[in-house]
Design an enzyme around this catalytic site. Sequence first.
Site, short mmCIF file in Angstrom:
data_model
loop_
_atom_site.label_atom_id
_atom_site.label_comp_id
_atom_site.label_asym_id
_atom_site.label_seq_id
_atom_site.Cartn_x
_atom_site.Cartn_y
_atom_site.Cartn_z
N LEU A 127 0.85 -1.20 0.00
CA LEU A 127 0.00 0.00 0.00
C LEU A 127 0.89 1.25 0.00
CD1 LEU A 127 -2.43 -1.53 2.55
CD2 LEU A 127 -3.10 -0.77 0.25
N CYS A 179 7.58 10.66 -4.50
CA CYS A 179 8.01 11.61 -3.47
C CYS A 179 9.22 11.13 -2.68
CB CYS A 179 6.91 11.90 -2.45
SG CYS A 179 5.25 11.81 -3.07
N PHE A 198 14.06 31.98 17.90
CA PHE A 198 15.19 32.59 17.21
C PHE A 198 16.45 31.77 17.46
CE2 PHE A 198 18.43 35.81 16.44
CZ PHE A 198 17.97 36.33 15.25
P1 FAD Z 1 -0.89 6.56 -6.65
O1 FAD Z 1 -0.10 6.68 -5.43
O2 FAD Z 1 -0.17 6.48 -7.94
O3 FAD Z 1 -1.81 5.28 -6.47
C1 FAD Z 1 -2.47 4.67 -7.52
C2 FAD Z 1 -2.45 3.18 -7.24
O4 FAD Z 1 -3.29 2.53 -8.19
C3 FAD Z 1 -1.05 2.57 -7.38
O5 FAD Z 1 -0.68 1.99 -6.15
C4 FAD Z 1 -1.23 1.53 -8.48
O6 FAD Z 1 -0.49 0.35 -8.26
C5 FAD Z 1 -2.72 1.26 -8.42
N1 FAD Z 1 -3.27 0.74 -9.68
C6 FAD Z 1 -3.20 1.28 -10.91
N2 FAD Z 1 -3.87 0.53 -11.79
C7 FAD Z 1 -4.38 -0.52 -11.08
C8 FAD Z 1 -5.17 -1.63 -11.42
N3 FAD Z 1 -5.61 -1.85 -12.65
N4 FAD Z 1 -5.50 -2.49 -10.45
C9 FAD Z 1 -5.09 -2.30 -9.17
N5 FAD Z 1 -4.35 -1.25 -8.80
C10 FAD Z 1 -4.00 -0.38 -9.74
N6 FAD Z 1 3.59 15.08 -4.01
C11 FAD Z 1 3.85 15.71 -2.85
O7 FAD Z 1 2.92 16.14 -2.18
N7 FAD Z 1 5.14 15.88 -2.41
C12 FAD Z 1 6.20 15.46 -3.14
O8 FAD Z 1 7.35 15.62 -2.75
C13 FAD Z 1 5.95 14.80 -4.37
N8 FAD Z 1 6.98 14.36 -5.12
C14 FAD Z 1 6.70 13.77 -6.31
C15 FAD Z 1 7.77 13.39 -7.11
C16 FAD Z 1 7.52 12.84 -8.34
C17 FAD Z 1 8.67 12.45 -9.23
C18 FAD Z 1 6.18 12.62 -8.78
C19 FAD Z 1 5.90 12.02 -10.11
C20 FAD Z 1 5.12 12.98 -7.98
C21 FAD Z 1 5.37 13.56 -6.75
N9 FAD Z 1 4.33 13.95 -5.92
C22 FAD Z 1 4.60 14.61 -4.77
C23 FAD Z 1 2.93 13.66 -6.27
C24 FAD Z 1 2.41 12.43 -5.50
O9 FAD Z 1 3.32 11.37 -5.64
C25 FAD Z 1 1.05 12.02 -6.03
O10 FAD Z 1 0.19 13.14 -6.04
C26 FAD Z 1 0.42 10.92 -5.17
O11 FAD Z 1 1.28 9.84 -5.03
C27 FAD Z 1 -0.90 10.48 -5.81
O12 FAD Z 1 -1.52 9.47 -5.04
P2 FAD Z 1 -2.68 8.61 -5.70
O13 FAD Z 1 -3.21 7.73 -4.64
O14 FAD Z 1 -3.63 9.48 -6.43
O15 FAD Z 1 -1.95 7.75 -6.82
#
Ligand code: FAD
Length: 516
Positions: A70, A79, A494
């Site tokens: 998860l 991140c 400070f």
């Molecule tokens: P995700 O965490 O991508 O979750 C989606 C899930 O769906 C995944 O676990 C995947 O395995 C699952 N999934 C997909 N298709 C299927 C399927 N068919 N069946 C079952 N499961 C599936 N945000 C910040 O606030 N701070 C940061 O420093 C930051 N750094 C970042 C750095 C990078 C390089 C990037 C690209 C993004 C960064 N972000 C950051 C943004 C942040 O990572 C995302 O906004 C956040 O992880 C989104 O969460 P989510 O649950 O929407 O998607």
Amino acid sequence: MPELDVVGWRSAIQAAIDRPDSTPILNLKDDGGGIYDAIFVGGGAAGRFGGSYLRAMGGRALIIDRWPFLGGSCPHQACVPHHLFSEAAAELDRARWFSDELFFGPFDESRASILELVGLFRAGRASAHAFMNWQTQVQLDVEFVLNAEADIVDANTVEAAGRTFEARNLVVALGAFQRPLLIPGAGLGGVHDWATLVEDLDYEPTRCVAIGGGKTAVEYGSFFQATGCETTIVSRSPVMRTRSLHHVDEDIRRYVVDGMRARGMTLLEGASVTEIHGAGRVEGVTVHHADGSLETVACDMVLNCTGELPNSAEAARALALATGPDGEILVDDRMRTSVEGVYAAGDVIGAPMEMFKARKCGMTAARNIMGEDHTFDFSQYPDFLHSTYEVTWVGLSEEEARERYDDIAVIRMPPRGLEGDIPLPCAEGTMLYAFAKPELSGLQKCVIDGATRRVLGFHHVGYGAKDAFQYLDHLLRRPDGLTVDELGEMNELFLNPEHFIQLSRLRAGRRELVDL
Ligand code: FAD
Ligand code: COM
């Protein structure tokens, strides 16, 4: 599935990652029978926080994810590696600036390796994954199916791991993926994005072209440069002036961008990459400049930093969900989609793609599913990026404030006109720079509406202020906002990373505010 401790989870997750044919991980009550209040399809920040909140409210939640853990992309590819790399970049930069000075040894570039840091991350990331699984199973008591694709059948039914699960509601939380580069040569070896970088990098890059001008280009480009990999950023818009970033103050932007150039990075703005060349692996790119001229830039890595697209296609097709121009699932402020009983949360609903939004979207969906009438407005939020500084901001930029208000006062450190002459800001996190290399000591700014005395924006380049900005955001967005007088009444610790409290106090006694 019996309860595992974190060590047990780490082994189970690593085994599943190492073996593509590994079996699904089931953590179910009543063998997954009966009707769930909600199935969260996707167990990233949105799904995990949504599922956990719903369970905490007394509901029955099931989270399904195709990865064996998860937490989603944040701890696996986004991140967490970004913070590891940016922290390494800040350390490397400091070691470079102070090479053979004070207590620093001569900087040895041969010991700074992108490949090694990627390896360090890959070797360690299963610990965070193990913690997420343990916390969700043991502490949060949420059911989940991992290491299994979710197949949405209809608004109440999802199939995964060869089983069928039923729920009153679905929450689509499937995240986003890198927008593909649609130019010749995009399929060559050495063309990476943030995800493939950590999954597949198997050589030490020496020259990189990063395409894009937003956070990922600035952060990863700065990291590469700090390791000694000469980096060129090619961006259509000015760097840090992309659609994905709002409220970026021009003073701050210039300080950051000038600093990147001072560290040897090449920034090609108003330009685009039209072709990637190479035989097997990338050897260079063609850059199309704003004046129409073409330039070949040699490189052995291209990093695609052009932003992400919502991973919505399958869910939208299966459920006939309304989507926007980039495929983002359209939701209202309760995270309800166009289909009754189906919610969507996180990156799959589009920008801003940030953790706070993903988690709170999940929570918002959960609260509404459990009968609360709860809305979430994420149009305004604090933001940050890493150059090799930590750059943080909230509220209006000075330019935006001057457009909207007649009487603006700016508290700035260093004061305008004193830049470079004097070691300011003399702030926690940049003390060595302040005393030894004053021009590197950062920049701080507080923008105030003179008429109401309310602070409109805070902006900071330095280290260590990010935490404060989470709370400043809350204070600014209260109905009465935060006045310079209230700020001046706070108790500073400070010497602090941001000097907003003590500087406000110096001006708060004046009836008519003026710049400081
Ligand atoms: P995700 O965490 O991508 O979750 C989606 C899930 O769906 C995944 O676990 C995947 O395995 C699952 N999934 C997909 N298709 C299927 C399927 N068919 N069946 C079952 N499961 C599936 N945000 C910040 O606030 N701070 C940061 O420093 C930051 N750094 C970042 C750095 C990078 C390089 C990037 C690209 C993004 C960064 N972000 C950051 C943004 C942040 O990572 C995302 O906004 C956040 O992880 C989104 O969460 P989510 O649950 O929407 O998607
Ligand atoms: C954090 C992942 S890395 S989650 O938001 O706690 O699920």
